[in-house]
Design a protein around this motif. Structure first.
Motif, short mmCIF file in Angstrom:
data_model
loop_
_atom_site.label_atom_id
_atom_site.label_comp_id
_atom_site.label_asym_id
_atom_site.label_seq_id
_atom_site.Cartn_x
_atom_site.Cartn_y
_atom_site.Cartn_z
N MET A 1 111.41 161.48 17.86
CA MET A 1 111.66 161.68 19.29
C MET A 1 111.34 163.11 19.69
SD MET A 1 112.75 160.50 22.25
CE MET A 1 113.58 158.97 21.85
N SER A 2 110.66 163.27 20.80
CA SER A 2 110.32 164.59 21.31
C SER A 2 111.58 165.34 21.72
CB SER A 2 109.40 164.46 22.52
OG SER A 2 109.26 165.70 23.17
N ARG A 3 111.54 166.68 21.58
CA ARG A 3 112.65 167.49 22.05
C ARG A 3 112.58 167.73 23.56
NH1 ARG A 3 113.30 172.32 17.50
NH2 ARG A 3 113.75 170.95 15.73
N LEU A 4 111.50 167.30 24.17
CA LEU A 4 111.37 167.45 25.61
C LEU A 4 112.36 166.53 26.32
CD1 LEU A 4 107.48 167.49 25.92
CD2 LEU A 4 109.03 169.45 25.82
N ARG A 5 113.06 167.09 27.29
CA ARG A 5 114.04 166.31 28.05
C ARG A 5 113.67 166.38 29.52
NH1 ARG A 5 120.10 166.84 29.60
NH2 ARG A 5 120.90 164.75 29.16
N VAL A 6 113.44 165.24 30.11
CA VAL A 6 112.98 165.16 31.49
C VAL A 6 114.02 164.46 32.35
CG1 VAL A 6 111.24 164.14 33.02
CG2 VAL A 6 110.54 165.20 30.86
N GLY A 7 114.40 165.09 33.45
CA GLY A 7 115.25 164.44 34.43
C GLY A 7 114.40 163.60 35.38
N LEU A 8 114.89 162.44 35.75
CA LEU A 8 114.16 161.54 36.64
C LEU A 8 115.01 161.27 37.88
CD1 LEU A 8 111.65 159.70 37.02
CD2 LEU A 8 112.98 157.87 35.93
N LEU A 9 114.44 161.60 39.03
CA LEU A 9 115.17 161.44 40.29
C LEU A 9 114.31 160.64 41.25
CD1 LEU A 9 117.04 164.35 42.11
CD2 LEU A 9 115.91 162.51 43.33
N SER A 10 114.72 159.42 41.55
CA SER A 10 113.97 158.60 42.49
C SER A 10 114.80 158.34 43.73
CB SER A 10 113.54 157.27 41.86
OG SER A 10 114.66 156.53 41.41
N ASN A 11 114.12 158.24 44.86
CA ASN A 11 114.78 157.98 46.14
C ASN A 11 114.94 156.47 46.30
OD1 ASN A 11 115.52 157.60 48.81
ND2 ASN A 11 114.15 159.17 49.61
N PRO A 12 116.18 155.94 46.34
CA PRO A 12 116.37 154.49 46.39
C PRO A 12 115.94 153.86 47.71
CG PRO A 12 118.48 155.62 46.63
CD PRO A 12 117.46 156.67 46.28
N THR A 13 115.73 154.67 48.74
CA THR A 13 115.38 154.12 50.05
C THR A 13 113.94 154.38 50.45
OG1 THR A 13 116.11 156.12 51.23
CG2 THR A 13 117.76 154.41 50.84
N ALA A 14 113.22 155.24 49.72
CA ALA A 14 111.84 155.58 50.10
C ALA A 14 110.94 154.36 50.00
CB ALA A 14 111.31 156.70 49.21
N ALA A 15 110.01 154.26 50.96
CA ALA A 15 109.03 153.16 50.99
C ALA A 15 109.74 151.81 50.89
CB ALA A 15 108.01 153.32 49.87
N LEU A 16 110.83 151.67 51.66
CA LEU A 16 111.58 150.41 51.73
C LEU A 16 112.09 149.97 50.36
CD1 LEU A 16 109.30 148.47 54.27
CD2 LEU A 16 111.36 149.83 54.74
N GLY A 17 112.44 150.93 49.54
CA GLY A 17 113.03 150.62 48.24
C GLY A 17 112.06 150.56 47.09
N SER A 18 110.76 150.59 47.34
CA SER A 18 109.80 150.47 46.25
C SER A 18 109.77 151.70 45.35
CB SER A 18 108.40 150.19 46.79
OG SER A 18 107.90 151.31 47.52
N ALA A 19 110.21 152.86 45.87
CA ALA A 19 110.23 154.07 45.05
C ALA A 19 111.18 153.90 43.87
CB ALA A 19 110.64 155.27 45.90
#
Length: 313
Positions: A1-19
């Motif tokens: 496993m890579s030591r790289l740690r990435v945070g993921l933040l998605s907008n639940p309402t953008a593009a009518l929920g498709s984001a």
């Protein structure tokens, strides 16, 4: 496993929920590549920001999935830190993605770009700091990446945000609706610490990327990595002239008009001499009422992208 740690933040309402769906795809693809991913998405921007700030110092990068407002939120979280900002466009306007040449509606290609950039030298771009200056309000600071809209463009942005049309359609419809009652606005401005001057303008925009309105290139000479902003004003246009002006912005032929003015700046304070209250907008989101001060933050955001023309640090 890579030591790289990435945070993921998605907008639940953008593009009518498709984001939100795109965000799950991006997370799965990054994990398949061996990246440690922590999902920081929340039911609101306030919750997502709090989650991201809490773990920011443990992250290599923060990947945001959504429109320009989500990108601005990500920039506000990472600005001035070593955490890199990755952008997956999944909103309606996606103007920052256009400015950066990022692919639209392609999670696989977006993931490839993110993974490639993780192994490349850091790319730094400028940000815009916006501070409220109103006597009746507490000072408030926010961060933008693309532009600060201060005139007719801000009024149109406010109207377009309440529409359910597509990005370009809703912006064009908002232009038509707002024109019915619009008149040039009476500003006072102070540029780079200079003396206060009066300015009557129909359009007043402070550009970093130069894109707004779902693909309108109001500032074609703007660069994200040059350490300055571009103050654009359009003066002496009535309602009928503005109707003809905006189509030219899409074509890029507006800069030759004598009413179009542009100058490089580092800091601008803008207010209205009298009349209506006006709220600034940036990256599609409402900001403070005028007066405000906006200034460039050179190299404040470390971008997760491979941009050959950007400044590397």
């Amino acid at each position: 496993m890579s030591r790289l740690r990435v945070g993921l933040l998605s907008n639940p309402t953008a593009a009518l929920g498709s984001a939100h769906r795109v965000g799950r795809q991006i997370g799965d693809l990054l994990r398949l590549a061996g990246i440690s991913v922590v999902d920081l998405s929340g039911p609101s921007a306030h919750v997502a920001r709090a989650r991201a700030v809490e773990v920011r110092d443990t992250l290599t990068a923060l990947v945001v999935v959504g429109g320009d407002g989500t990108v601005a939120l990500g920039a506000e979280i990472v600005a001035g830190s070593p955490v890199r900002l990755g952008i997956v466009p999944a909103g309606t306007g996606n103007d920052m993605a256009r400015a950066l040449g990022l692919p639209l509606n392609d999670p696989e290609e977006s993931t490839r770009i993110l993974l490639h950039a993780l192994s490349r030298p850091v790319v730094a771009i400028d940000a815009i700091e916006i501070i409220s200056r109103g006597e009746q309000s507490l000072p408030h600071r926010s961060i933008a990446l693309g532009n600060v809209n201060l005139g007719f463009d801000a009024l149109v942005n406010a109207r377009a945000n309440g529409s359910k049309r597509g990005s370009r359609t809703r912006y064009a419809a908002a232009v038509v609706r707002e024109l019915a009652s619009f008149a040039p606005l009476p500003y006072w401005i102070e540029v780079d610490g200079g003396e206060r001057i009066d300015l009557d303008a129909s359009l007043l925009t402070l550009c970093n990327s130069g894109y707004f309105g779902g693909g309108m290139r109001i500032g074609p000479d703007s660069r994200l990595d040059d350490g300055s902003l571009e103050l654009i004003s359009v003066e002496g246009l009535g309602r009928a002239d503005l109707v003809r002006f905006f189509p030219r912005v899409y074509r890029g032929t507006h800069t030759s008009l004598p009413v179009f003015h542009s100058r490089p700046v580092r800091e601008v304070t803008v207010g209205l001499r009298h009349g209506r209250d006006l709220r600034a907008y940036s990256d599609g989101e409402a900001r403070s009422l005028l007066p405000i001060t906006a200034r460039v933050l050179p190299g404040a955001v470390r971008l997760l992208a491979d941009l050959p023309e950007a400044v590397t640090v």
